[in-house]
Scaffold this active site. Structure first.
Site, mmCIF file in Angstrom:
data_model
loop_
_atom_site.group_PDB
_atom_site.id
_atom_site.type_symbol
_atom_site.label_atom_id
_atom_site.label_comp_id
_atom_site.label_asym_id
_atom_site.label_seq_id
_atom_site.Cartn_x
_atom_site.Cartn_y
_atom_site.Cartn_z
ATOM 1 N N GLU A 125 45.527 36.916 45.585
ATOM 2 C CA GLU A 125 46.724 37.867 45.585
ATOM 3 C C GLU A 125 47.714 37.504 44.296
ATOM 4 O O GLU A 125 48.282 38.544 43.871
ATOM 5 C CB GLU A 125 47.526 37.581 46.711
ATOM 6 C CG GLU A 125 46.813 38.177 48.123
ATOM 7 C CD GLU A 125 46.540 39.628 47.994
ATOM 8 O OE1 GLU A 125 47.379 40.534 47.616
ATOM 9 O OE2 GLU A 125 45.276 40.009 48.082
ATOM 10 N N MET A 126 47.962 36.417 44.161
ATOM 11 C CA MET A 126 48.816 36.196 42.844
ATOM 12 C C MET A 126 48.036 36.528 41.503
ATOM 13 O O MET A 126 48.651 37.085 40.671
ATOM 14 C CB MET A 126 48.794 34.689 42.794
ATOM 15 C CG MET A 126 49.941 34.034 43.744
ATOM 16 S SD MET A 126 51.762 34.373 43.569
ATOM 17 C CE MET A 126 51.998 33.481 42.362
#
Length: 275
Positions: A44-45
């Site tokens: 997600e980052m």
């Protein structure tokens, strides 16, 4: 602001459309084949403002080098940036390092599973926190990212301009498949990715739409070039970087000062190096 109301029939029809596409065309992405909160956090980052194809090239390599919070927390910023090169937006790499340190020292190596705790971590906004809750913990969180926004504007606001996110959030909440939020959000994102390739961008109708500034000749490009050079050569002088990268001396000086202030690099005598 009055929010649009949907009937149960409209909700069911919308869900069927999204799931039908997902059943036939859903993407097989490596971070969708795990329930490990750390792996999902990393993906997600990486996916923040970065295309899936570029993340695919780095995700497995990053996990092989830093397989858990402990290994990431112990790593130096330079070691992390060596692997991160090519993804851009290097602040995310620093945020991941700091986040891992907080999780290890303050949360016994476990990623918190609630919104309030997640948004306090470095680099985690409400959208990323919501996606982590849905994908790692199967929580029916409500969040918006660019593909989700595209889907809802396309389906429910075709005759509108200046659509606000709170209007979309209300529809995200009422259409959410609470029994399976993980697959539902994957399905929405894949549908939104398909729309991006096939129609004019509905997100231009968003009140929050901004065109990204050109990368060429930007400070962001020079910052990236500086960090790339320091990953390669360990340390360099200001003059050496100006020669290697190009640009005005005063501009280079200002960008180097900013990188020092932000904690990316340090100055030792006349040379700079990554922390």
């Amino acid at each position: 602001m009055k929010h649009r109301q949907l009937s149960p029939k409209q909700i069911s029809s919308f869900q069927s459309t999204i799931y039908r596409y997902f059943t036939e065309h859903g993407r097989d992405l490596p971070w969708r084949n795990t329930n490990d909160p750390y792996c999902i956090l990393v993906s997600e980052m990486m996916l923040q403002q970065t295309q899936v194809e570029r993340v695919m090239e780095k995700y497995g390599l990053f996990l092989s080098r830093f397989p858990d919070f402990v290994s990431l927390a112990k790593a130096t910023l330079r070691e992390i940036l060596v692997v991160w090169q090519g993804l851009g937006y290097n602040r995310r790499a620093m945020s991941l390092m700091k986040l891992a340190q907080v999780v290890v020292t303050e949360n016994h190596g476990k990623l918190p599973a609630n919104l309030e705790a997640l948004v306090k971590l470095p680099g985690i906004g409400r959208a990323t926190a919501g996606s982590i809750l849905a994908f790692a913990f199967h929580e029916p969180s409500v969040f918006i990212e660019t593909n989700i926004r595209r889907v809802f504007i396309h389906h429910f606001f075709q005759d509108r301009e200046d659509v606000h996110d709170d209007e979309i959030m209300a529809l995200v909440e009422v259409t959410l498949d609470r029994s399976n939020p993980r697959d539902w959000y994957y399905a929405l994102m894949d549908y939104g990715s398909m729309l991006k390739k096939q129609i004019a961008n509905p997100n231009k109708k968003s009140a929050h739409y901004t065109r990204q500034s050109p990368f060429e000749d930007s400070d962001r490009k020079i910052r990236g070039a500086i960090l790339k050079a320091l990953v390669r050569d360990v340390s360099m002088t200001e003059e050496g970087m100006t020669t290697a990268i190009g640009g005005e001396k005063e501009r280079m000086k200002n960008i180097l000062s900013a990188l020092v202030k932000e904690g990316f690099i340090v100055k030792r005598d006349k040379t700079y190096c990554i922390v």
